[in-house]
Design a protein around this motif. Structure first.
Motif, mmCIF file in Angstrom:
data_model
loop_
_atom_site.group_PDB
_atom_site.id
_atom_site.type_symbol
_atom_site.label_atom_id
_atom_site.label_comp_id
_atom_site.label_asym_id
_atom_site.label_seq_id
_atom_site.Cartn_x
_atom_site.Cartn_y
_atom_site.Cartn_z
ATOM 1 N N HIS A 37 3.928 3.586 -11.889
ATOM 2 C CA HIS A 37 3.139 2.516 -11.856
ATOM 3 C C HIS A 37 3.643 1.593 -13.020
ATOM 4 O O HIS A 37 3.425 0.483 -12.888
ATOM 5 N N ARG B 61 5.608 -0.737 -11.194
ATOM 6 C CA ARG B 61 5.075 -1.821 -10.276
ATOM 7 C C ARG B 61 4.199 -2.878 -11.115
ATOM 8 O O ARG B 61 4.066 -3.904 -10.837
ATOM 9 N N VAL C 19 5.042 -7.022 -10.913
ATOM 10 C CA VAL C 19 4.090 -8.116 -10.885
ATOM 11 C C VAL C 19 4.125 -9.468 -11.690
ATOM 12 O O VAL C 19 4.191 -10.371 -11.396
ATOM 13 N N ALA D 34 -3.641 -8.117 -7.449
ATOM 14 C CA ALA D 34 -2.556 -7.372 -7.428
ATOM 15 C C ALA D 34 -3.100 -5.971 -7.879
ATOM 16 O O ALA D 34 -3.226 -5.903 -9.050
ATOM 17 N N ASP E 41 -3.152 -2.055 -8.449
ATOM 18 C CA ASP E 41 -2.590 -0.452 -8.711
ATOM 19 C C ASP E 41 -3.357 0.156 -9.773
ATOM 20 O O ASP E 41 -2.897 0.183 -10.740
ATOM 21 N N HIS F 126 -4.252 -7.297 -2.708
ATOM 22 C CA HIS F 126 -2.954 -6.433 -2.270
ATOM 23 C C HIS F 126 -2.770 -5.420 -2.973
ATOM 24 O O HIS F 126 -2.811 -5.425 -4.230
ATOM 25 N N THR G 104 -0.710 -2.487 -4.390
ATOM 26 C CA THR G 104 0.815 -1.989 -4.575
ATOM 27 C C THR G 104 0.793 -0.535 -4.736
ATOM 28 O O THR G 104 1.848 0.048 -4.232
ATOM 29 N N ASP H 18 0.510 -1.854 0.585
ATOM 30 C CA ASP H 18 1.694 -1.428 0.895
ATOM 31 C C ASP H 18 1.688 -0.234 1.889
ATOM 32 O O ASP H 18 0.461 0.371 1.853
ATOM 33 N N GLY I 89 0.335 2.570 0.098
ATOM 34 C CA GLY I 89 -0.521 2.384 -0.793
ATOM 35 C C GLY I 89 -1.720 3.211 -0.534
ATOM 36 O O GLY I 89 -1.782 3.998 0.516
ATOM 37 N N GLY J 161 5.221 -5.734 1.306
ATOM 38 C CA GLY J 161 4.509 -5.448 0.024
ATOM 39 C C GLY J 161 3.969 -6.631 -0.601
ATOM 40 O O GLY J 161 3.526 -7.667 -0.012
ATOM 41 N N LEU J 162 4.036 -6.746 -1.942
ATOM 42 C CA LEU J 162 3.421 -7.745 -2.739
ATOM 43 C C LEU J 162 4.052 -9.095 -2.373
ATOM 44 O O LEU J 162 3.250 -10.135 -2.343
ATOM 45 N N ASP J 163 5.415 -9.077 -2.387
ATOM 46 C CA ASP J 163 6.113 -10.344 -2.060
ATOM 47 C C ASP J 163 5.567 -11.077 -0.820
ATOM 48 O O ASP J 163 5.252 -12.233 -0.676
#
Length: 308
Positions: free
Chosen positions: A45, A48, A52, A118, A120, A146, A148, A169, A172, A274-276
């Motif tokens: 994490h 991740r 971000v 974002a 997580d 989203h 992640t 993801d 995820g 993913g996030l991008d």
């Protein structure tokens, strides 16, 4: 001192994955080599969270948010707390008062066309979660989520409120819908030969339930069920489904990953990039809203059928 710290943690209900609550207790006691804490350090994490922060430039007038191509990125990472504390300092946990201030700042920034949470997070304390979810739902700009890593319990409570829907993801995890409390009762005298004794007033027999009995546990469970009902209602409203669907199909306290979460209706899109990829999609077109409209229509139909 330690007993007071644990008492403070265990005096409130949590919407969080159980293993993470053990880590919170250990960190609060400064036992950083506890197995639960070490397990968190290995789960990725922190990487991740770092990813971000590299997704854009610092958003104006915010403490934690980023801005890229017109998308304001607001992280909801780590355990969720109503206010900043040692956990938010140690492990990048989310303070809802800071997140709320950032959300308002992103709304007020002309360069921000849409907002992406974002996420997580394993969840966290129940306090102020419903209020923050309502703030998300009422956001004046298009807002989506989203996932992640984890989006569980209190974090899913928040995410489900986003009108722009939830992407995830492929690996995820979402769910863990429910409320718990970590508590204890004394079976024998303490190390000093003294036993704690609580005496409630005559007309408040339920102020200190006996947790060694089924009746005492039932009293605590009744309180948790009341909070869970609010949780279910919020998720149902946000996702545009019935509360029965949330109870029966959204994991019953368990979790679902990627495509299984989408199949259950808990998320709307598995984002391969993913996030991008989520940021690029929102920057290009803004959050899609047909899911919310379609879900609302399905909910109206389900309610109409149940009334027959």
């Amino acid at each position: 001192m330690h007993s007071h710290v644990l008492a403070a943690i265990r005096s409130q209900p949590w919407a969080i994955m159980p293993g993470h609550l053990e880590a919170i207790e250990a960190i609060a006691l400064r036992v950083f080599d506890d197995p639960a804490v070490l397990a968190l350090k290995r789960d990725g994490h922190e990487e991740r969270i770092s990813a971000v922060t590299q997704m854009g430039a610092k958003a104006p007038a915010t403490r934690t948010s980023m801005l890229r191509d017109g998308v304001g990125i607001l992280p909801v990472m780590g355990p969720v707390f109503p206010r900043a504390n040692v956990m938010t300092q140690y492990s990048g946990a989310t303070s809802l008062d800071v997140a709320a201030a950032d959300l308002r700042a992103l709304e007020a920034t002309p360069d921000v066309r849409s907002i992406l949470l974002a996420v997580d997070s394993p969840g966290g304390a129940v306090a102020q979660v419903n209020e923050f979810a309502r703030l998300v739902a009422a956001c004046s700009k298009p807002i989506a989520v989203h996932v992640t890593g984890l989006c569980c319990s209190a974090a899913y409570w928040i995410a489900s409120a986003a009108p722009g829907g939830i992407s995830i993801d492929p690996t995820g995890i979402v769910g863990s819908i429910g409320v718990l409390i970590s508590t204890s009762y004394q079976e024998s005298a303490d190390q000093n030969g003294r036993r704690d004794l609580d005496i409630a007033s005559s007309n408040a027999p339920n102020k200190r339930p006996d947790l060694s009995t089924a009746e005492g546990q039932a009293q605590i469970r009744q309180m948790l069920d009341g909070i869970e009902a609010v949780f279910h209602a919020s998720v149902a409203r946000g996702r545009g489904v019935t509360e029965a669907t949330v109870r029966n199909d959204f994991g019953q306290g368990g979790t679902k990953t990627g495509k299984d979460a989408k199949a259950a209706g808990m998320v709307d899109r598995v984002e391969a990039d993913g996030l991008d990829g989520a940021i690029r999609r929102l920057a290009k077109s803004g959050p899609a809203t047909p899911r919310r409209t379609a879900a609302a229509n399905q909910l109206a139909l389900a309610n109409a059928r149940s009334a027959l």
